[in-house]
Design a protein around this motif. Structure first.
Motif, short mmCIF file in Angstrom:
data_model
loop_
_atom_site.label_atom_id
_atom_site.label_comp_id
_atom_site.label_asym_id
_atom_site.label_seq_id
_atom_site.Cartn_x
_atom_site.Cartn_y
_atom_site.Cartn_z
N ASP A 202 -7.23 0.36 -4.95
CA ASP A 202 -7.82 -0.15 -3.72
C ASP A 202 -9.09 0.63 -3.37
OD1 ASP A 202 -8.12 -1.70 -1.52
OD2 ASP A 202 -6.46 -0.84 -0.38
N ASP A 203 -10.01 -0.02 -2.62
CA ASP A 203 -11.24 0.60 -2.12
C ASP A 203 -12.06 1.21 -3.24
OD1 ASP A 203 -10.35 -0.13 0.36
OD2 ASP A 203 -9.52 1.84 0.84
N THR B 105 -15.71 3.38 -3.06
CA THR B 105 -16.05 3.94 -1.75
C THR B 105 -15.81 5.44 -1.68
OG1 THR B 105 -13.82 3.53 -0.90
CG2 THR B 105 -15.46 1.78 -0.61
N ASP C 62 -14.15 -3.22 -2.18
CA ASP C 62 -14.08 -2.98 -0.74
C ASP C 62 -14.96 -3.97 0.02
OD1 ASP C 62 -13.12 -1.05 1.40
OD2 ASP C 62 -15.29 -1.07 1.76
N ARG C 63 -14.51 -4.31 1.26
CA ARG C 63 -15.19 -5.29 2.09
C ARG C 63 -16.62 -4.87 2.42
NH1 ARG C 63 -15.08 -4.42 7.68
NH2 ARG C 63 -14.97 -6.68 7.99
N SER C 64 -16.91 -3.55 2.41
CA SER C 64 -18.27 -3.10 2.72
C SER C 64 -19.26 -3.62 1.68
CB SER C 64 -18.31 -1.58 2.78
OG SER C 64 -17.94 -1.01 1.54
N ASN D 281 0.84 -1.20 0.00
CA ASN D 281 0.00 0.00 0.00
C ASN D 281 0.87 1.25 0.00
OD1 ASN D 281 -2.94 -0.92 0.45
ND2 ASN D 281 -1.76 -2.14 1.92
N SER E 163 -15.26 7.92 -6.99
CA SER E 163 -14.99 7.01 -8.10
C SER E 163 -15.18 7.71 -9.44
CB SER E 163 -15.92 5.80 -8.03
OG SER E 163 -15.71 5.11 -6.82
N LYS F 13 -9.67 -3.64 -6.56
CA LYS F 13 -10.05 -4.30 -5.32
C LYS F 13 -11.43 -3.80 -4.88
CE LYS F 13 -6.88 -5.59 -2.51
NZ LYS F 13 -5.86 -5.69 -1.46
N THR G 155 -5.15 4.38 -3.62
CA THR G 155 -6.57 4.69 -3.52
C THR G 155 -6.89 5.89 -4.40
OG1 THR G 155 -6.22 6.16 -1.63
CG2 THR G 155 -6.67 3.84 -1.15
N GLU H 239 -12.29 -8.02 -1.07
CA GLU H 239 -11.68 -7.92 0.26
C GLU H 239 -12.70 -8.28 1.34
OE1 GLU H 239 -8.39 -4.51 0.22
OE2 GLU H 239 -10.39 -3.72 -0.20
#
Length: 790
Positions: A683-684, A687, A706-708, A621, A690, A704, A655, A741
């Motif tokens: 990444d992300d 979120t 995001d986990r949300s 990162n 964008s 990637k 990001t 993720e």
């Protein structure tokens, strides 16, 4: 460029080699202007040449007198003629070099001069070696005595031409020594050699001192010319003027501008007492302004002064002059008067009240600035203390303003600040004042806060109003506001304390995510102190080797084989124990320590990845501060070179916020990284801010999710499922990979596979682990078997 101009622009030599002094070599061009120095060296040749001719003619006549009757007349007359011719020839050489200080001197001229001097010295070897052999011992000593005088004269009288002394010393001294050796006078031979050596050494020393003096004289002359030129240009191009006095404080060398400033002729004021001249009639009435008395005292005490504001009288009208002056000293350090500059500051003085008013308001927003807010807060505290009431100070910091400013430019940013100031002003009551502290920070002073709830109400109104959209240059912009407040006198009895405590509250509001109001609490000091200690420890963490890397596996969604690891930095502090990355990473970014920490992470990740199978990559990162650092690309190259890791096994994760700060620089740096063969992951995604523009400009290797989105999709949220499908489809069309993720359950893993993500990362397949545990994964025979099947 002409030769003259080149001499004026090049410096004289600072080093004087012996061969160069003698004229036997020419140093390199970068060692100084030797042509010009030669010219200065031969500047005094006319006078020296005259003395030399008189000395030699006298010596020639003396030789003829002592040899007459003892030496045949024909050889004696022949020698006299040859010596005279050589003397005349060298004189013509000297004459051609007159004026060379203005034009410089060339190598060919030096060579002709040396030939003439050498011929002349050769002629003087004849008397002793030829005539001495025809006479008795007394004649030889008489001739040698004359030659010794000639040797001494050549060293003392011709410092500009040390080569003359060298020729005389070598030829005359050498020939004399040989003659005395042949005739058996060994003592005289030694004396002749010693005399020649002393002559040569003395000539070189004399010439060195002579040239150093010429260089110093030239430097002083150039400085005087530069000063005079600058003074002339100053008067011609500036509105100020020069003034000058003598030892009796009378005006001298009156400049035209100085005379014009006084409204009089230069000839009229020349020689008048300086202070009386500018004081006007008030000098006679003993009503001299204090500033004039101070000026008179400074001049009397011979003290330098600068920007001294003096009230003068010009043609009966008062004016304000700004004077600066410095005592002048001659080369012997003797005081010769004063010299200085002056300017008329009357208009500036008269408009000082207006300037003071403007200095209290912000030019961009028209709101009171920090100075006026501070004064208002001081008055509010005084009022509270007098009437036993309370006041309040609110600090406002805009959220997301930097992203707008960096993305759309300062012009749009300034317009946004002006709109924000208008909205804050709308919320003000009679006893409230708002202002701008600077940048995107504003403040409110509430003079009377009888009801403590009024502070929260006002803060909420401001937050809600500022959160509404702004339409600027066809852009719809959104910013929020964080507010910290402190009430006086309980939260601070003076301005500095109250502002500091409001700032602590503001900092806490931003820590809570922004768009909120937080009141000051005494516990905030402890929080600030903890942050200060944490920052201090963080500054020493690298040198103490307190950082370690953990690696979280990323697996192939199809066969669950490990395809890469994400490097995650962890900090075990001596003073604070384990510190969460969520706590120290933002602190490192605020203090710019993220750059050296990030470099360490990059090097360590590459060093560990070399121990893995060749098909397994490592992802690192990178923060915005690190990516936008000018040395980032170099640090990537160094990390790969030091570790030996193949570039295609390194993936840089960024990001979208990086592109909001400086998209052009970020694109340029990432393109260089890709050119090395490294991958770049976004990444992300989804979120933040964008934009498909990032994907169009840069060919990312991985997107990637995001986990949300993963967790929301697992609960059956249709929007999250649609977003993941859209990201996967877009990535497939752009030949990019997707990584989901935060997969923690089997259900989430199965859903991710069904949605088409190629890779999965999450606790279901492994938590972040040490470098040793990561290597151990590849020693598992089942893993190797699975890899061979794949």
């Amino acid at each position: 460029m002409t030769k003259k101009n080149s001499h004026q622009t090049r410096a004289l030599p600072s080093r004087l080699p012996t061969l160069a002094i003698l004229g036997l070599s020419d140093p390199k061009d970068d060692e100084g202007d030797w042509e010009r120095l030669r010219g200065l060296q031969f500047q005094g040749l006319q006078q020296a040449s005259t003395i030399r001719r008189v000395t030699q003619i006298t010596a020639m006549l003396a030789i003829v007198v002592i040899c007459f009757g003892k030496v045949p007349l024909l050889p004696l007359a022949g020698w006299f003629a040859v010596s005279g011719f050589s003397l005349w020839h060298s004189y013509t050489m000297f004459k051609r070099l007159i004026g060379s200080d203005r034009r410089g001197i060339s190598r060919s001229e030096i060579n002709r001069l040396l030939h003439g001097v050498g011929l002349n010295a050769l002629a003087w070897t004849v008397p002793l070696t030829t005539f001495g052999g025809l006479g008795d011992l007394s004649l030889r000593f008489q001739i040698w005595a004359i030659l010794a005088v000639m040797l001494t004269a050549s060293a003392l009288l011709m410092p500009a031409v040390p080569m003359a002394a060298l020729f005389f010393g070598v030829l005359i001294g050498g020939s004399s020594a040989v003659f005395f050796l042949i005739t058996g006078s060994f003592e005289m031979a030694l004396i002749s050699l010693a005399m020649a050596a002393i002559t040569i050494w003395g000539a070189i020393e004399s010439a060195t001192r002579y040239l150093n003096a010429k260089v110093a004289e030239a430097g002083i002359s150039e400085k005087d010319e530069v000063v005079s030129m600058l003074l002339r240009e100053y008067e011609e191009n500036e509105a100020d003027w020069l003034w000058q006095t003598d030892t009796k404080r009378r005006v001298r060398a009156v400049s035209p501008r100085f005379a014009f400033a006084l409204g009089r002729e230069a000839s009229e004021i020349e020689g008048m007492p300086f202070v009386e001249l500018i004081a006007g009639a008030s000098w006679q009435d003993d009503e001299v302004h204090p500033s004039l008395r101070e000026l008179a005292e400074r001049i009397k005490r011979r003290e330098s002064f600068s920007n001294l504001l003096v009230r003068v009288t010009v043609q009966g009208r008062p004016r304000w002059w700004e004077l600066s002056g410095t005592p002048k000293l001659d080369s012997n350090g003797i005081f010769t008067g004063f010299r200085g500059v002056g300017s008329d500051e009357t208009e500036a003085r008269e408009s000082s009240d207006k300037i003071a008013y403007l200095a209290r308001y912000d030019a961009l927003t028209g709101l009171p600035n920090r100075m006026m807010l501070t004064e208002a807060l001081d008055e509010a505290l005084t009022y509270s203390s007098t009437w036993r009431t309370r006041c309040a100070f609110l600090m406002i910091d805009l959220d997301r303003f930097k992203a707008v400013n960096d993305t759309l430019g300062h012009l749009v940013g300034d317009q946004l600040l002006a709109r924000v100031s208008d909205r804050i002003r709308e919320q003000m009551g009679e006893s409230e004042m708002c202002g701008r502290l600077g940048g995107d920070e504003f403040a409110i002073v509430m003079r009377d806060v009888s009801d403590a709830g009024r502070v929260s109400i006002l803060a909420r109104r401001v937050i809600d109003r500022l959160a509404q959209p702004y339409e600027i240059d066809n852009h719809t912009l959104y910013v929020g506001a964080s507010i910290g407040s402190a009430c006086g006198p309980q939260d601070g009895a003076d301005v500095e304390t109250l502002m500091r405590n409001a700032d602590l509250a503001l900092y806490r509001a931003k820590d809570l995510g922004g768009n909120v109001h937080h009141r000051y609490e005494p516990a905030l000091h402890a929080h600030a102190e903890e942050r200060r200690k944490l920052e201090s420890a963080l500054r020493h963490a690298l040198e103490r080797n307190e950082f370690v890397l953990n690696f979280q596996p990323v697996v192939d969604a199809t066969d669950e084989s490990v395809v890469s690891f994400e490097a995650l930095v962890r900090w075990h502090s001596r003073e604070h124990g384990f510190v969460s990355p969520a706590k120290f990473i933002p602190l490192a970014e605020d203090t710019c320590l993220i750059v050296p920490i990030g470099e360490w992470v990059l090097r360590e990740a590459c060093r560990q990845a070399v121990n893995w199978p060749e098909n397994v990559r490592v992802a690192v990162n990178v923060s915005g501060e690190q990516l936008l650092d000018s040395n980032f690309a170099t640090s990537v190259v160094n990390a790969l070179a030091e570790s030996g890791l193949a570039p295609n096994r390194l993936e840089i994760e960024v990001t979208e916020s990086i592109f909001l700060r400086d998209g052009t620089t970020a694109n340029h740096v990432l393109e260089r990284i890709m050119a090395l063969g490294c991958g770049v992951a976004l990444d992300d995604f989804g979120t933040g801010y964008s934009s498909l523009g990032y994907l169009r400009k840069l060919r990312f290797s991985t997107i990637k999710v995001d986990r949300s989105f993963v967790q929301s999709a697992a609960t059956g949220n249709a929007e999250s499922i649609a977003i993941i499908r859209a990201v996967v489809a877009m990535a497939e069309s752009l030949d990019m990979s997707t990584t989901a993720e935060g997969a923690e359950t089997e259900h989430e893993v199965q859903l991710i596979r069904e949605l088409g993500c190629r890779k999965i990362q999450g606790y279901f397949f492994g938590r972040p682990m040490s470098a040793e545990d990561a290597r151990a994964l590849f020693q598992n025979p089942h893993y190797l078997e699975r890899q061979s099947v794949a």
